[in-house]
Design a protein around this motif. Structure first.
Motif, mmCIF file in Angstrom:
data_model
loop_
_atom_site.group_PDB
_atom_site.id
_atom_site.type_symbol
_atom_site.label_atom_id
_atom_site.label_comp_id
_atom_site.label_asym_id
_atom_site.label_seq_id
_atom_site.Cartn_x
_atom_site.Cartn_y
_atom_site.Cartn_z
ATOM 1 N N VAL A 35 -18.223 -16.826 -15.369
ATOM 2 C CA VAL A 35 -18.398 -17.511 -14.086
ATOM 3 C C VAL A 35 -18.092 -16.572 -12.925
ATOM 4 O O VAL A 35 -18.843 -16.493 -11.942
ATOM 5 C CB VAL A 35 -17.496 -18.762 -14.004
ATOM 6 C CG1 VAL A 35 -17.438 -19.291 -12.569
ATOM 7 C CG2 VAL A 35 -18.021 -19.854 -14.916
ATOM 8 N N VAL A 39 -21.131 -15.886 -10.399
ATOM 9 C CA VAL A 39 -21.054 -16.474 -9.057
ATOM 10 C C VAL A 39 -20.842 -15.397 -8.009
ATOM 11 O O VAL A 39 -21.462 -15.416 -6.931
ATOM 12 C CB VAL A 39 -19.925 -17.531 -9.006
ATOM 13 C CG1 VAL A 39 -19.726 -18.020 -7.567
ATOM 14 C CG2 VAL A 39 -20.262 -18.708 -9.910
ATOM 15 N N TRP A 157 -24.984 -18.772 -15.975
ATOM 16 C CA TRP A 157 -25.799 -17.918 -15.113
ATOM 17 C C TRP A 157 -26.830 -18.749 -14.356
ATOM 18 O O TRP A 157 -27.123 -18.496 -13.191
ATOM 19 C CB TRP A 157 -26.504 -16.838 -15.941
ATOM 20 C CG TRP A 157 -25.653 -15.629 -16.136
ATOM 21 C CD1 TRP A 157 -24.894 -15.316 -17.223
ATOM 22 C CD2 TRP A 157 -25.445 -14.574 -15.200
ATOM 23 N NE1 TRP A 157 -24.232 -14.131 -17.024
ATOM 24 C CE2 TRP A 157 -24.552 -13.652 -15.792
ATOM 25 C CE3 TRP A 157 -25.920 -14.308 -13.916
ATOM 26 C CZ2 TRP A 157 -24.131 -12.495 -15.149
ATOM 27 C CZ3 TRP A 157 -25.503 -13.150 -13.268
ATOM 28 C CH2 TRP A 157 -24.616 -12.260 -13.883
ATOM 29 N N ALA A 160 -24.972 -20.562 -11.608
ATOM 30 C CA ALA A 160 -24.497 -19.614 -10.591
ATOM 31 C C ALA A 160 -25.593 -19.248 -9.606
ATOM 32 O O ALA A 160 -25.320 -18.946 -8.436
ATOM 33 C CB ALA A 160 -23.969 -18.346 -11.260
ATOM 34 N N GLY A 164 -23.687 -19.957 -6.351
ATOM 35 C CA GLY A 164 -23.265 -18.770 -5.624
ATOM 36 C C GLY A 164 -23.746 -18.732 -4.185
ATOM 37 O O GLY A 164 -22.937 -18.627 -3.248
#
Length: 474
Positions: A35, A39, A157, A160, A164
């Motif tokens: 993570v 992120v 992923w 993210a 993100g």
């Protein structure tokens, strides 16, 4: 068998088995490391403009990503090339502390040069954490859960990709870019402190060998050159950097094939070996997927989609990856092999279809044209997610214990290489096809058509390789 492994019952395994009481601590630690890497990769890309507005350094803007990517590759390699006798749990503690230190450096940086130093430190620790997620799999989970753990990482992923930029946007809006780094420092410290109790102590079962410094240097040079190619403006410079980068990779593979001091698992550079084809598939799948970076631009320019909406639409690529990963998590044997083949076909076909659906002049946003393009975006990610966890499980299952760390670290390395090569090539293609000159609608249409036509070609390589895999190796 470890105490964690003994918690598995005879009930059918699912991804949620990773969160059972006996496995939860390790899952949180390993998933948490992935993570942080995933992120952070997207948060900093979003807050980078705020950083240069505050402390200057626009000329060095691109290095914030370049150094992070290159250091991440080096960090993942270091998991396999660490000094003999150092266990994975100790490496995890070091990785978390290094990541935390990198964030602290970035948070207190008075000038852009210090931010860059922090990004390099941060990337090194993040790359280690990502590789450790795969390296620990065989120690904390029984074999029937290896695919489930890989599925979880794939889903991380995918999430993210949306989470993100969203978090980065929140910090950017309030000009709180320093806080975006500082909030991760205590989290990294907590992970380092908890590792001693939440992760198992495992013996270092690697074979004794010297560090393959030459191969590492060539691979690192290739990543740096390719990352630079993706950020330079001059087309001639892009082509030269990409060419030198490819020469570096070819040279590294040639040395690796003949050297007794290897960076990769045995057979990884011999196309006749299954593990070599698995890595090649991972590389090409990631290359194709990076063509999505221009989707928001084409949606806005050709289809009249608002910037915010285009951002949400391209997030469908990540959603497709995540949903497919969970859908195929229970597959094994022949079904897993079929999922890999179908996934490669889906990603390739969906990418090529954008020639018809995205490379069109549709200023009114006609859903007859836009709808199929949106579906194709979803299927690009869906195709990768359908087979990715099974590719990871095959890699881990093909090598002996003494080379497991190499095989695991190479997964993260190949993923980063595919992304770096893909993003650089997309820039070369769209600029050569007229994105800036002549520009406008004609230039965008030409750029989109050439981009998705050429970027679908590596997908054909993945399809061909997938057809050679045998269910017995699952």
């Amino acid at each position: 068998m470890s105490s964690i492994e003994q918690t598995i019952t005879t009930k059918p395994a699912s991804v949620f088995s990773l969160f059972s009481p006996g496995l939860l601590p390790a899952t949180l630690m390993l998933g948490g490391g992935v993570v942080l890497y995933a992120v952070e990769s997207y948060i900093t890309a979003t807050i980078a403009p705020s950083i240069v507005r505050d402390i200057g350094g626009l000329a060095l803007f691109s290095w914030m990503t370049t150094l992070f990517v290159a250091a991440g590759v080096l960090g993942s390699i270091s998991v396999a090339t660490r000094p003999r006798g150092i266990g994975l749990r100790t490496v995890y503690i070091a990785a978390a502390l290094i990541f935390g230190a990198g964030n602290l450096i970035c948070a207190i940086a008075p000038v852009i040069q210090v931010v860059l130093a922090g990004r390099a430190v941060q990337g090194f620790g993040a790359g280690m954490l990502s590789a450790l997620g795969y390296a620990f799999i065989r120690f904390v989970y029984p074999q029937l859960l290896w695919r489930k753990a890989s599925t979880l990482y794939a889903a991380i992923w995918g999430v993210a990709t949306v989470l993100g930029p969203t978090l980065g946007g929140l910090f950017s809006q309030s000009s709180a870019w320093r806080e975006a780094f500082i909030v991760l420092v205590p989290l990294a410290g907590l992970m380092a402190l908890s590792a001693r109790w939440l992760l198992p102590r495992v013996e270092d079962d690697r074979l004794q060998q010297k560090t393959p410094i030459l191969q590492i240097a060539l691979l690192l040079a290739a990543v740096l050159l390719m990352s630079l190619a993706g950020t330079t403006e001059q087309m001639s410079s892009k082509i030269i950097l990409i060419a030198i980068s490819m020469v570096s990779v070819v040279t590294m593979l040639a040395i690796e094939r003949k050297s007794a001091n290897r960076l990769l698992p045995k057979g990884a550079v011999m196309i006749g070996r299954p593990i070599s084809r698995l890595y090649l598939m991972m590389f090409t799948l990631m290359m194709v997927l990076t063509s999505d970076i221009y989707i928001p631009y084409f949606l806005q320019t050709l289809h009249g989609v608002a910037p915010l909406v285009s951002g949400y639409l391209v997030a469908l690529v990540a959603l497709g990856w995540t949903l497919a990963a969970f859908l195929s998590a229970s597959f094994s044997g022949k079904r897993a092999g079929i999922a890999i083949v179908v996934g490669c076909l889906l990603e390739t076909a969906a990418t090529a279809s954008l020639i018809l659906f995205l490379a069109r002049d549709n200023p009114s946003g006609d859903l007859v044209l836009l709808g199929p393009a949106v579906v194709a975006m979803f299927l690009m990610g869906f195709g990768v997610g359908l087979g990715w966890a099974h590719l990871v499980a095959k890699v881990i299952g093909l090598v002996g214990n003494s080379e497991q760390d190499k095989a695991s670290a190479a997964i993260s390395t190949v993923q980063s290489l595919g992304g770096a090569f893909g993003s650089s090539l997309t820039g070369v293609i769209v600029n050569s096809a007229g994105l800036a000159d002549p520009g406008g609608i004609p230039g965008s249409m030409s750029a989109a058509a050439w981009l998705y036509g050429l970027m679908a070609l590596p997908g054909l390589v993945a399809v061909a390789m997938s057809l050679t895999l045998k269910p017995a190796s699952a």
